[in-house]
Design an enzyme around this catalytic site. Structure first.
Site, PDB file in Angstrom:
ATOM      1  N   LYS A  30      54.841  44.282  -6.332  1.00 55.93           N
ATOM      2  CA  LYS A  30      54.866  44.230  -7.774  1.00 55.93           C
ATOM      3  C   LYS A  30      55.874  43.101  -8.174  1.00 55.93           C
ATOM      4  CE  LYS A  30      54.475  49.268  -8.857  1.00 55.93           C
ATOM      5  NZ  LYS A  30      53.272  49.168  -9.743  1.00 55.93           N
TER       6      LYS A  30
ATOM      7  N   ARG B 258      47.262  57.820  -5.136  1.00 58.86           N
ATOM      8  CA  ARG B 258      45.924  58.459  -4.882  1.00 58.86           C
ATOM      9  C   ARG B 258      45.734  58.736  -3.302  1.00 58.86           C
ATOM     10  NH1 ARG B 258      42.586  53.501  -7.836  1.00 58.86           N
ATOM     11  NH2 ARG B 258      44.608  53.671  -8.941  1.00 58.86           N
TER      12      ARG B 258
HETATM   13  N1  BES Z   1      53.079  53.980 -10.064  1.00 58.81           N
HETATM   14  C1  BES Z   1      52.039  52.978 -10.580  1.00 58.81           C
HETATM   15  C2  BES Z   1      51.580  53.177 -11.771  1.00 58.81           C
HETATM   16  C3  BES Z   1      52.485  53.145 -12.834  1.00 58.81           C
HETATM   17  C4  BES Z   1      52.579  51.840 -13.643  1.00 58.81           C
HETATM   18  C5  BES Z   1      53.556  54.133 -13.404  1.00 58.81           C
HETATM   19  C6  BES Z   1      53.779  51.548 -14.476  1.00 58.81           C
HETATM   20  C7  BES Z   1      54.134  53.782 -14.207  1.00 58.81           C
HETATM   21  C8  BES Z   1      54.444  52.760 -15.069  1.00 58.81           C
HETATM   22  C9  BES Z   1      50.928  52.997  -9.482  1.00 58.81           C
HETATM   23  O1  BES Z   1      51.230  53.216  -8.260  1.00 58.81           O
HETATM   24  C10 BES Z   1      50.248  51.798  -9.417  1.00 58.81           C
HETATM   25  O2  BES Z   1      50.844  50.655  -8.983  1.00 58.81           O
HETATM   26  N2  BES Z   1      49.102  51.515  -9.890  1.00 58.81           N
HETATM   27  C11 BES Z   1      48.380  50.258 -10.338  1.00 58.81           C
HETATM   28  C12 BES Z   1      46.817  50.535  -9.494  1.00 58.81           C
HETATM   29  C13 BES Z   1      46.237  49.243  -9.555  1.00 58.81           C
HETATM   30  C14 BES Z   1      46.723  48.615  -8.407  1.00 58.81           C
HETATM   31  C15 BES Z   1      44.722  49.597  -9.230  1.00 58.81           C
HETATM   32  C16 BES Z   1      48.576  49.709 -11.587  1.00 58.81           C
HETATM   33  O3  BES Z   1      48.509  51.003 -12.705  1.00 58.81           O
HETATM   34  O4  BES Z   1      48.799  48.625 -11.976  1.00 58.81           O
HETATM   35 MN    MN Z   2      51.592  51.544  -7.090  1.00 57.61          MN
END
Ligand code: BES
Ligand code: MN
Ligand code: ZN
Length: 485
Positions: free
Chosen positions: A262, A336
């Site tokens: 990230k 997931r």
């Molecule tokens: N934990 C994150 C989702 C999230 C983002 C929670 C911001 C709280 C605040 C999750 O694991 C994630 O990174 N999801 C990605 C999925 C994508 C790679 C398909 C996302 O939401 O960008």
């Molecule tokens: Mn994630």
């Protein structure tokens, strides 16, 4: 802060609070030394008893200068009285006053308990790492007394008190940084639930390897922190409810994204990527604490998503406990991967009719619903209706989103059974579809995407800026309304 119930107003209170309904305000006889002056003050403050209005003023009562608070509520809604209690507390939490007395003679027993509940929920904050907090910024309230409430208020409060303890556990787990809360320490913070009669089972990484949980372990393999799975079982029915209702929480104690790392800005938020697991643990504490007459199992899949030399790579194929293979396109879609193995193990182990997972699963749900509602995805209209109703009643609101075959085919993989991400469109829905592939025929399932509701950027009715405790009041209410009748 201690909660008390009394017949009469304590003589030495620092703060005196009144809660009035709009319909009662005009005729409400304020039991103060100078009620006419108080009315005049209210008028100047433009207080007309409209729901949500509140104000504080100083007044001479019995020769002392006291803080008086007026809060208006709509007619009869539980969430409203909880909010009123929170509002009262927030106005004076750090003002130097020690004691609050709430006039409860015009409230029913349930409402009086809800006011206490709101105040206690709102009072929680995490100050343990603030060693230089000025005296004037420290909470000062030690006691809140509800006086003149009808019989039954104190008994109703006992129930709410147990739920508040559950919410506090959730807020604690969510607020703690990831160097303090990691899979093993999360488990340790749940151990005390055994004292309430909760049966605790823990799987370590070797147990999970034997079970074939390749997806969950694939996420954990880039971290020095070993994965854990905790199951907390509460049976308040003495065996009468044979099949438990099962809750499963995403417990990513820190989510860097892994190799699909990230951006730096805001990454610290990912300490609360275990909010689903936190809500499940808090709910089990609430249910056991109030001795709920239901059979419930709470399961948390706990991992840390880090990018070391052993981390999984984009393109890796992992085999889940269910036997389905997953192509890991993006290591940041890890929730997931954790949940699919936890959900499968839960169904194998407990054979439930109903299973509900909670997860900070997608950023996309925050784009869709903001922070007002969590997203609800389900294969059952009945279960959806039950959850939406519990959301309205508890204040932890839900909004239903669709699932269906057209979305499902977006996660077919060219090399494996499924891929862990779909296209950019409908990101929260394809995440839900992924989970649904691991739900057995005939099982009622709901997935709550709580990414927007776990953390508040500003103060809310029942929280100070930070962890909201979302999910505990919701699931407690869902159990009370649908399993304890
Ligand atoms: N934990 C994150 C989702 C999230 C983002 C929670 C911001 C709280 C605040 C999750 O694991 C994630 O990174 N999801 C990605 C999925 C994508 C790679 C398909 C996302 O939401 O960008
Ligand atoms: Mn994630
Ligand atoms: Zn995550």
């Amino acid at each position: 802060m201690q909660v008390h119930f009394a017949a009469e107003r304590p003589t030495d209170t620092d703060v005196l609070a009144f809660i009035v309904q709009k319909s009662a305000w005009d005729g409400f006889a304020l039991p103060l030394d100078n009620p006419a002056a108080a009315r005049e003050t209210a008028k100047l403050a433009r207080f007309e008893g409209n729901s949500g209005q509140s104000f504080l003023f100083f007044s001479q009562e019995g020769g002392r200068t006291m803080r008086i608070i007026l809060v208006a509520v709509a007619d009869g809604d539980a969430a409203d009285y909880i909010r009123a209690g929170g509002e009262i507390l927030a106005k004076v939490q750090t003002c130097g006053a020690k004691t609050i007395a709430v006039h409860a003679a015009n409230l029913d027993a349930k409402a009086a308990a809800e006011v206490a509940y709101g105040a206690v929920l709102r009072n929680w904050r995490m100050d343990k790492y603030r060693t230089k907090l000025p005296e004037t910024a420290k909470p000062t309230i030690t006691d809140i007394t509800l006086f003149g409430a009808p019989v039954g208020a104190e008994a109703a409060w006992q129930t709410h008190s147990a739920i508040a303890n559950g919410v506090a556990l959730t807020k604690e787990l969510v607020s703690e940084p990831a160097n303090v809360i990691y899979p093993e320490s999360f488990v340790e913070r749940c151990r005390h639930l055994a004292e309430l009669g909760v049966e605790i089972t823990v799987l370590d990484d070797q147990d999970m390897a034997k079970l074939g949980m390749g997806a969950l372990l694939g996420v954990a393999q880039g971290s020095v922190r070993p994965a854990r799975l905790i199951a907390m079982r509460w049976d308040g029915t003495g065996g009468a409810q044979e099949k438990p209702v099962v809750f499963v929480g995403k417990g990513v104690t820190f989510d860097t994204g892994g190799i699909s790392i990230k951006p730096a800005a805001g990454m610290e938020d990912m300490k609360w990527d275990m909010g689903g697991a936190g809500a499940v643990a808090g709910t089990m504490k609430a249910l056991a604490g109030r001795k709920a007459k239901a059979h419930v199992v709470g399961i948390c899949g706990l991992v840390e998503n880090m990018p070391d030399g052993n981390a999984q790579r984009p393109g890796d194929v992992v085999t889940t406990m269910a036997g389905q293979t997953v192509e890991v396109i993006n290591t940041d879609a890890e929730g997931r991967l954790v949940l699919c193995d936890a959900l499968h193990w839960a169904q194998e182990t407990y054979n439930p009719d109903t299973i509900i997972d909670l997860a900070t699963l997608t950023g996309a749900i925050i784009i869709s619903l903001g922070k007002e509602h969590a997203g609800l995805f389900s294969n059952s209209d009945e279960l959806s209706d039950q959850l939406i109703a519990a959301g309205k009643a508890s204040g932890d609101k839900l909004w239903r989103m669709p699932v269906g075959p057209a979305y499902d085919k977006l996660i077919d993989s060219p090399i494996a059974d499924i891929k862990n991400v779909g296209p950019r469109d409908a990101g929260s829905i394809t995440a839900a579809q992924f989970l649904l592939r691991f739900i057995k025929d005939g099982v009622k399932w709901a997935h709550l995407d709580i990414a927007g509701t776990v953390w508040g950027d500003k103060d809310g009715p029942t929280w100070a800026k930070g962890a909201t405790g979302y999910g505990v009041k919701l699931l407690d209410r869902f159990v009370a309304d649908n399993y304890e009748q």
